[in-house]
Write a protein that holds these residues in place. Structure first.
Motif, short mmCIF file in Angstrom:
data_model
loop_
_atom_site.label_atom_id
_atom_site.label_comp_id
_atom_site.label_asym_id
_atom_site.label_seq_id
_atom_site.Cartn_x
_atom_site.Cartn_y
_atom_site.Cartn_z
N LYS A 281 -7.28 11.69 -35.78
CA LYS A 281 -8.01 12.80 -35.18
C LYS A 281 -8.84 13.54 -36.23
O LYS A 281 -9.97 13.98 -35.97
N ILE A 282 -8.28 13.66 -37.44
CA ILE A 282 -9.03 14.30 -38.52
C ILE A 282 -10.26 13.45 -38.86
O ILE A 282 -11.37 13.98 -39.01
N LYS A 283 -10.07 12.15 -38.97
CA LYS A 283 -11.18 11.25 -39.26
C LYS A 283 -12.26 11.35 -38.18
O LYS A 283 -13.45 11.44 -38.49
N LEU B 103 -16.10 12.68 -38.64
CA LEU B 103 -17.22 11.83 -38.20
C LEU B 103 -18.12 12.58 -37.23
O LEU B 103 -19.34 12.51 -37.32
N GLY B 104 -17.49 13.30 -36.30
CA GLY B 104 -18.26 14.05 -35.33
C GLY B 104 -19.11 15.13 -35.97
O GLY B 104 -20.26 15.34 -35.59
N TYR C 126 -7.14 21.93 -40.78
CA TYR C 126 -6.58 21.10 -39.73
C TYR C 126 -5.09 21.34 -39.51
O TYR C 126 -4.50 20.77 -38.59
N GLY C 127 -4.48 22.16 -40.35
CA GLY C 127 -3.05 22.41 -40.21
C GLY C 127 -2.22 21.17 -40.45
O GLY C 127 -1.20 20.95 -39.77
N ASN D 235 -5.89 13.04 -46.86
CA ASN D 235 -6.27 12.03 -47.84
C ASN D 235 -6.47 10.67 -47.20
O ASN D 235 -7.40 9.94 -47.52
N ARG D 236 -5.59 10.32 -46.26
CA ARG D 236 -5.72 9.02 -45.60
C ARG D 236 -7.00 8.96 -44.77
O ARG D 236 -7.71 7.95 -44.76
#
Length: 227
Positions: A5-7, A11-12, A35-36, A43-44
């Motif tokens: 979701k972070i990725k 991207l968005g 992002y909590g 990092n991933r």
């Protein structure tokens, strides 16, 4: 929040132009707080974006959005101004037509758009030493690039603007011969029926179509590619 979701969110934000090509991204600690999530999770996500060629990470200078993804090392999106000026000729640009329209059926099929989706439709002319060099007809996906709705293309062409707004992850190019109809003949200062070189290019970013363009050169144009 998961790393996926972070990725996707990063991207968005890049796609929407919040982080433009070349801009510096916040550090992992700041993103983890935003992002909590744990820093390892951020990092991933960042590592995968780097592996995808979307961002570039350097130990001392931080993480930046790539000006273009790594795939551009295999092909290049030419900017007409550069093509003309590299030949030592004087470049001039003119915007012939600009409109926001609902994508017609043939374009929806080409760009994988839904009924009712809007595009910015542009017709442009490029000149070398005052002689017509290229006729450009372009459609920009406003669902992916809403800022293109109000962008000003009167002074410079859409290619230059697009390069500054969003990277690309895939390009489809078709080259064929065509003949001048009355409109093209008038724009390119040639005769109706003259043979012309047509290049069609479809550019994608993260699975979505950014733009589709038809580029037509006047008789005698020569195209050269170097690897």
């Amino acid at each position: 929040m998961t790393y996926r979701k972070i990725k996707a969110d990063i991207l968005g934000r890049i796609t929407r132009g919040e982080w433009k090509p070349g801009s510096l991204l916040p550090g992992e600690l700041e993103l983890a707080e935003t992002y909590g999530s744990a820093r390892a999770t951020v990092n991933r996500a960042m590592r995968e974006l780097a592996e995808d060629g979307i961002i570039e990470r350097k130990r001392k200078s931080g993480t930046r959005v790539r000006s273009s993804p790594l795939r551009q090392a295999r092909f290049d999106i030419p900017v007409v101004r550069s093509e003309v000026e590299e030949q030592g000729r004087s470049y001039r640009y003119a915007l012939v037509r600009s409109e926001v329209i609902e994508a017609p059926e043939w374009l929806r099929a080409r760009l994988a758009l839904a009924p009712g989706d809007a595009v910015r439709h542009l017709t442009c002319l490029h000149f070398a030493d005052g002689t017509p060099w290229q006729h450009e007809e372009r459609w920009i996906n406003l669902g992916l690039l809403p800022q293109a709705r109000t962008a000003d293309f009167t002074a410079s062409g859409p290619s230059e603007w697009l390069v500054s707004q969003i990277p690309f992850s895939a390009v489809e190019i078709s080259i064929s011969a065509t003949s001048a109809d009355a409109a093209l003949a008038a724009h390119l200062d040639c005769a109706v029926g003259d043979p012309l070189l047509l290049t069609e290019r479809l550019t994608r970013w993260s699975g979505q179509t950014v733009t589709y363009v038809r580029l037509v050169h006047r008789p005698g144009h020569r195209m050269t590619t170097r690897y």
